[in-house]
Design an enzyme around this catalytic site. Structure first.
Site, PDB file in Angstrom:
ATOM      1  N   CYS A 124       3.534  13.777   3.726  1.00 19.88           N
ATOM      2  CA  CYS A 124       2.985  14.733   3.601  1.00 19.88           C
ATOM      3  C   CYS A 124       1.568  14.580   2.237  1.00 19.88           C
ATOM      4  O   CYS A 124       0.063  15.199   2.524  1.00 19.88           O
ATOM      5  CB  CYS A 124       2.927  16.310   3.158  1.00 19.88           C
ATOM      6  SG  CYS A 124       4.017  15.971   1.586  1.00 19.88           S
ATOM      7  N   HIS A 174       5.808  19.638  -0.757  1.00 20.94           N
ATOM      8  CA  HIS A 174       4.996  19.029   0.224  1.00 20.94           C
ATOM      9  C   HIS A 174       3.853  19.577   0.086  1.00 20.94           C
ATOM     10  O   HIS A 174       3.179  20.599  -0.487  1.00 20.94           O
ATOM     11  CB  HIS A 174       5.756  20.153   0.872  1.00 20.94           C
ATOM     12  CG  HIS A 174       5.288  19.956   2.714  1.00 20.94           C
ATOM     13  ND1 HIS A 174       5.686  18.824   3.444  1.00 20.94           N
ATOM     14  CD2 HIS A 174       4.105  20.843   3.393  1.00 20.94           C
ATOM     15  CE1 HIS A 174       5.075  19.078   3.939  1.00 20.94           C
ATOM     16  NE2 HIS A 174       4.284  20.371   4.243  1.00 20.94           N
ATOM     17  N   HIS A 186      -1.214  19.845   8.286  1.00 20.02           N
ATOM     18  CA  HIS A 186       0.189  18.898   7.017  1.00 20.02           C
ATOM     19  C   HIS A 186       0.634  18.141   8.021  1.00 20.02           C
ATOM     20  O   HIS A 186       0.678  17.803   9.344  1.00 20.02           O
ATOM     21  CB  HIS A 186       0.966  20.183   6.292  1.00 20.02           C
ATOM     22  CG  HIS A 186       1.992  20.769   6.798  1.00 20.02           C
ATOM     23  ND1 HIS A 186       3.536  21.332   6.973  1.00 20.02           N
ATOM     24  CD2 HIS A 186       1.269  21.593   8.665  1.00 20.02           C
ATOM     25  CE1 HIS A 186       3.384  21.472   8.239  1.00 20.02           C
ATOM     26  NE2 HIS A 186       3.065  22.278   8.474  1.00 20.02           N
TER      27      HIS A 186
END
Length: 237
Positions: A124, A174, A186
């Site tokens: 990510c 994240h 993402h």
């Protein structure tokens, strides 16, 4: 090719090909990647039979271990890395190109790769770092470092190009790029995401993945500057 006997701590080296950096000299698990052209410096000199060398990437102060076998892909840098200076307005003008980078990456066959920064497989924060770097803007490597680096913005003031942060603990694990209209892009893992790059929403929670991540949404931030190296390795994951 760099010879062991010529290695020096004060010298910057440049990657001639993309390289994988390991978690430790004995753990070959990927911690990050260095794209061709990136600079690094040595944190120690190798001893006999060492399988890897401790290094720090110059652009983001990120440490890792470079296998000795990868030395053939290094050469002495012609000049030290010079960090670019960016204004907030100049960064804002690059947001369409940054968004385009992530969408083009999504269009390629890909899977989630912990430590991935060079593509086609990203993690990510690696996707965020590489998308901004493609426009010449440097971000720190990990999601929690990126959260500390950006300027916090309220969720009701989001603009395309802002970063969204997710996590249940005391720091995010994240990060995603906001696209507008409640959507974000993402690279998410197999456990609760798509095992690759995809688009989800913070407003339409009818999808399982969007709903799962929304429960972990902790905030957002705007990139207002380009990272300036401190010359010391960061504390990393």
């Amino acid at each position: 090719m760099v010879l062991l006997a010529t290695l020096q701590l004060e010298t910057e080296y440049q990657c001639q090909t993309a390289l994988d950096l390991c978690k430790s000299p004995t753990d070959t698990g990927l911690v990050t990647q260095a794209a061709a052209g990136r600079h690094l410096r040595l944190m120690s000199l190798p001893q006999a039979h060492d399988p890897a060398i401790a290094v720090c990437l110059c652009e983001d102060d990120y440490p890792g271990w470079l296998p000795v076998t990868a030395l053939e892909s290094l050469q002495v840098a012609a000049q030290p890395y010079q960090a670019p200076e960016w204004t907030a307005a100049a960064i804002a003008a690059q947001i369409p190109a940054i968004i385009h980078f992530t969408q083009a990456a999504m269009a390629q066959p890909n899977t989630y790769l912990w430590g991935g920064t060079v593509g086609p497989n990203f993690d990510c924060s690696g996707l965020m770092q590489t998308a901004f770097a493609a426009s010449g803007i440097r971000l720190p490597r990990d999601s929690y470092q990126q959260e500390e680096f950006v300027e916090a913005v309220e969720l009701n003031d989001l603009q395309p190009g802002d970063l969204l942060f997710f996590g249940r603990g005391d720091r995010p694990n994240h990060v995603a790029l906001y696209l507008g209209d409640g959507r974000y892009i993402h690279s998410s893992g197999r456990d609760q995401g798509r095992n690759g790059i995809g688009i989800d929403s913070i407003t339409d929670l009818s999808d399982r993945i969007s709903a799962t991540y929304h429960q972990q949404l902790r905030g957002a931030g705007r990139v207002m500057r380009s990272y300036q190296p401190q010359g010391q390795p960061m504390a990393c994951r």
